[in-house]
Design a protein around this motif. Sequence first.
Motif, mmCIF file in Angstrom:
data_model
loop_
_atom_site.group_PDB
_atom_site.id
_atom_site.type_symbol
_atom_site.label_atom_id
_atom_site.label_comp_id
_atom_site.label_asym_id
_atom_site.label_seq_id
_atom_site.Cartn_x
_atom_site.Cartn_y
_atom_site.Cartn_z
ATOM 1 N N MET A 162 17.357 -0.891 -20.770
ATOM 2 C CA MET A 162 16.972 -1.789 -19.686
ATOM 3 C C MET A 162 16.297 -3.039 -20.260
ATOM 4 N N THR A 163 16.673 -4.206 -19.756
ATOM 5 C CA THR A 163 16.050 -5.430 -20.279
ATOM 6 C C THR A 163 14.661 -5.600 -19.671
ATOM 7 N N LEU A 164 13.929 -6.526 -20.270
ATOM 8 C CA LEU A 164 12.604 -6.852 -19.748
ATOM 9 C C LEU A 164 12.677 -7.240 -18.275
ATOM 10 N N GLU A 165 13.660 -8.067 -17.948
ATOM 11 C CA GLU A 165 13.822 -8.532 -16.569
ATOM 12 C C GLU A 165 14.191 -7.370 -15.648
ATOM 13 N N GLU A 166 15.075 -6.484 -16.126
ATOM 14 C CA GLU A 166 15.461 -5.334 -15.284
ATOM 15 C C GLU A 166 14.258 -4.436 -14.995
ATOM 16 N N LYS A 167 13.388 -4.287 -15.997
ATOM 17 C CA LYS A 167 12.195 -3.459 -15.785
ATOM 18 C C LYS A 167 11.272 -4.083 -14.737
ATOM 19 N N GLN A 168 11.184 -5.413 -14.777
ATOM 20 C CA GLN A 168 10.348 -6.097 -13.770
ATOM 21 C C GLN A 168 10.947 -5.902 -12.373
ATOM 22 N N GLN A 169 12.281 -6.054 -12.277
ATOM 23 C CA GLN A 169 12.953 -5.889 -10.983
ATOM 24 C C GLN A 169 12.761 -4.468 -10.439
ATOM 25 N N GLU A 170 12.785 -3.499 -11.338
ATOM 26 C CA GLU A 170 12.621 -2.101 -10.913
ATOM 27 C C GLU A 170 11.255 -1.899 -10.247
ATOM 28 N N ILE A 171 10.215 -2.475 -10.862
ATOM 29 C CA ILE A 171 8.864 -2.348 -10.289
ATOM 30 C C ILE A 171 8.780 -3.060 -8.937
ATOM 31 N N ILE A 172 9.416 -4.241 -8.849
ATOM 32 C CA ILE A 172 9.413 -4.983 -7.581
ATOM 33 C C ILE A 172 10.041 -4.128 -6.475
ATOM 34 N N ILE B 3 -2.483 -1.895 -15.823
ATOM 35 C CA ILE B 3 -2.138 -1.891 -17.253
ATOM 36 C C ILE B 3 -0.895 -1.025 -17.474
ATOM 37 N N GLY B 4 -0.855 0.098 -16.749
ATOM 38 C CA GLY B 4 0.296 0.999 -16.855
ATOM 39 C C GLY B 4 1.596 0.280 -16.531
ATOM 40 N N LEU B 5 1.541 -0.550 -15.466
ATOM 41 C CA LEU B 5 2.734 -1.320 -15.085
ATOM 42 C C LEU B 5 3.114 -2.311 -16.186
ATOM 43 N N LEU B 6 2.106 -2.980 -16.722
ATOM 44 C CA LEU B 6 2.361 -3.967 -17.779
ATOM 45 C C LEU B 6 2.989 -3.304 -19.001
ATOM 46 N N ILE B 7 2.447 -2.143 -19.363
ATOM 47 C CA ILE B 7 2.949 -1.458 -20.550
ATOM 48 C C ILE B 7 4.385 -0.963 -20.344
ATOM 49 N N ARG B 8 4.652 -0.505 -19.094
ATOM 50 C CA ARG B 8 6.008 -0.052 -18.778
ATOM 51 C C ARG B 8 7.015 -1.192 -19.025
ATOM 52 N N VAL B 9 6.610 -2.397 -18.679
ATOM 53 C CA VAL B 9 7.502 -3.550 -18.861
ATOM 54 C C VAL B 9 7.606 -3.977 -20.330
ATOM 55 N N THR C 272 10.902 -6.674 -28.219
ATOM 56 C CA THR C 272 10.662 -7.394 -29.473
ATOM 57 C C THR C 272 9.514 -8.393 -29.285
ATOM 58 N N PRO C 273 8.805 -8.719 -30.356
ATOM 59 C CA PRO C 273 7.729 -9.709 -30.256
ATOM 60 C C PRO C 273 8.231 -11.029 -29.673
ATOM 61 N N GLU C 274 9.449 -11.447 -30.030
ATOM 62 C CA GLU C 274 10.013 -12.704 -29.529
ATOM 63 C C GLU C 274 10.090 -12.685 -27.998
ATOM 64 N N ASP C 275 10.645 -11.588 -27.461
ATOM 65 C CA ASP C 275 10.811 -11.480 -26.004
ATOM 66 C C ASP C 275 9.452 -11.446 -25.295
ATOM 67 N N ILE C 276 8.508 -10.706 -25.892
ATOM 68 C CA ILE C 276 7.181 -10.582 -25.260
ATOM 69 C C ILE C 276 6.461 -11.933 -25.256
ATOM 70 N N ALA C 277 6.600 -12.660 -26.345
ATOM 71 C CA ALA C 277 5.903 -13.950 -26.451
ATOM 72 C C ALA C 277 6.367 -14.934 -25.378
ATOM 73 N N LYS C 278 7.647 -14.825 -24.977
ATOM 74 C CA LYS C 278 8.143 -15.829 -24.028
ATOM 75 C C LYS C 278 8.289 -15.313 -22.583
ATOM 76 N N VAL C 279 7.988 -14.025 -22.352
ATOM 77 C CA VAL C 279 8.241 -13.473 -21.010
ATOM 78 C C VAL C 279 7.275 -14.035 -19.963
ATOM 79 N N ASP C 280 7.825 -14.273 -18.757
ATOM 80 C CA ASP C 280 7.000 -14.609 -17.596
ATOM 81 C C ASP C 280 6.861 -13.317 -16.795
ATOM 82 N N LEU C 281 5.648 -12.811 -16.706
ATOM 83 C CA LEU C 281 5.439 -11.524 -16.013
ATOM 84 C C LEU C 281 5.348 -11.763 -14.504
ATOM 85 N N HIS C 282 6.489 -12.191 -13.940
ATOM 86 C CA HIS C 282 6.475 -12.612 -12.532
ATOM 87 C C HIS C 282 6.327 -11.462 -11.557
ATOM 88 N N PHE C 283 6.589 -10.226 -12.020
ATOM 89 C CA PHE C 283 6.516 -9.093 -11.085
ATOM 90 C C PHE C 283 5.112 -8.938 -10.497
#
Lengths: 136, 411
Positions: free
Chosen positions: A1-11, A81-87, A92-103
């Motif tokens: 699951m991508t970072l974005e898919e994980k955010q959508q799942e929580i939404i 924090i649990g939600l943040l960690i799930r996402v 990768t560090p690259e993806d985390i550095a640029k992610v917008d945690l919009h969820f």
Amino acid sequence: MTLEEKQQEIIQDFAIFDDWMEKYEYIIELGKELPIIQADKKTEDRLIIGCQSQVWLDSSLENGKMQFYADSDAIITKGIIGLLIRVLNNETPEDIAKVDLHFIREIGLQEHLSITRSNGLVSMIKKIKMSALMAV
Amino acid sequence: MIQGNKKKFNVREIREQFPALRQLIYGKNLIYFDNGATSQKPQMVLDAINLYYSKDNANIHRGVHYMSQQATNGYEDSRRTIQNYLNAEKSEEIIFTKGTTDGINLVAFSYGQLLSAGDEILITAMEHHSNIVPWQMLCERKGCVLKVAPINKKGELIMEAFDALLSKKTKLVAVTHISNALGTINPVKELAKKAHAVGAKILVDGAQSIQHTKIDVQDMNCDFFVFSSHKVFGPTGVGVLYGKEALLEKMPPYQGGGDMILKVTFERTTYNELPYKFEAGTPHIAGVICLAKAIEFLSSYDMEAIQKHEIELAEYAQDMLTTFEGVHIIGEAKKKTSVVSFTVDGLHPFDIGTLLDKQGIAVRTGHHCTQPLMDFYKIPGTIRASFAFYNTKEEIDFFISAVEKSINMLR
């Protein structure tokens, strides 16, 4: 699951709740379930002091993916924090550095990231981003 | 209905005058129990703010024109209203500030200029940060020494320890009249007597007492008394420093600027007389005028009736809360105002505060700007419900059931 898919799942998870108390009930359950950092890792240097609650954060890089371990003395903070960690875990560090945690905004929890709460979560996200940047 | 020249105390009638109380928060009727942090404003104060800016808005003390005179009259009338309310001897003893913190900083700077290395400032263990930090800064600047009088577990000042710390070296006692975190009422009149006996001055922090008790600075015989307008149903950003005239005369100005001068040349400036010496720059004119309206509003009610109502609320809330397992009241002084601070075993105040908020209830959680006090009790903070005269028993019933619901969700 991508970072974005994980955010959508929580939404989507949160879409079923009708009122605030149900949302918080879910967050509290998450907070209770998660033993997310070992007691001996709760050291001064891993502590992020907030005005209301405190957060401990530890991270490591395993096979190019980041792993986060965190805890808080407040259950609601811990649940978030649990939600943040799930996402963020196993990304990768690259993806985390640029992610917008919009969820966080979309499930209506942005107040926990505002300065009025100052519960350590804002500093925690900053620290997560910093550790990702340093691992890049 | 008027009793003597006071209105009869009727909580419904009082509530009707506070529009902010009539609102829904997350779809629930607002229950405002954060009066220790700030109070809501009655319609007559809101009307006065509107009237000032719609009609009288002008700068004070310098215009020859009509509006400036109107504004100046309003501003100076307010000074006399405050003088009468505090029973100060002279209106020159009333200095308008930005608030309690500003008043304490003014004294710490200006009175502090008269002190020297080794002089002692005595405070108590229950002070708000704003009655700690300005003195620490003074100590750093002047080499003075800060002494802290301890409290017992109930949250009362330990008088023998206070006496032992008081000496000829003490130049100032700075003490809160009522603790914001515990509700403890300190015996300030007695403390003033003790301070004066060793030749020290006393500053009383009235931030939490101005709205709950009758203040008489001459009877209290304090040298300084400070409070904030916003805690006594007036606007934010304005406050009062009362100081005895002889003492204020001796103190150098705090800030330089317009209004505080008599004559300025590049070589030398002479300062204006009291109270203007301490009011540099354009003050919060609207705030000052509307603070007087708030004081007029409050003093139209009998203070004893207000106190009786508020104490009933606090005792009722305390009795109900202690029926829950693991609830501890923090601050159990014999003499206490309408503050109920509590903790729940195993639960963080932040979690309970967040869940109460979502049920429409405004309380304060955390350390209440009294970190040393929280360290004394070895707790991260408390949940604090602080009541005003517009709160009701029905609100407390709802609050109690919301606390119970929150505890059950978190356990």
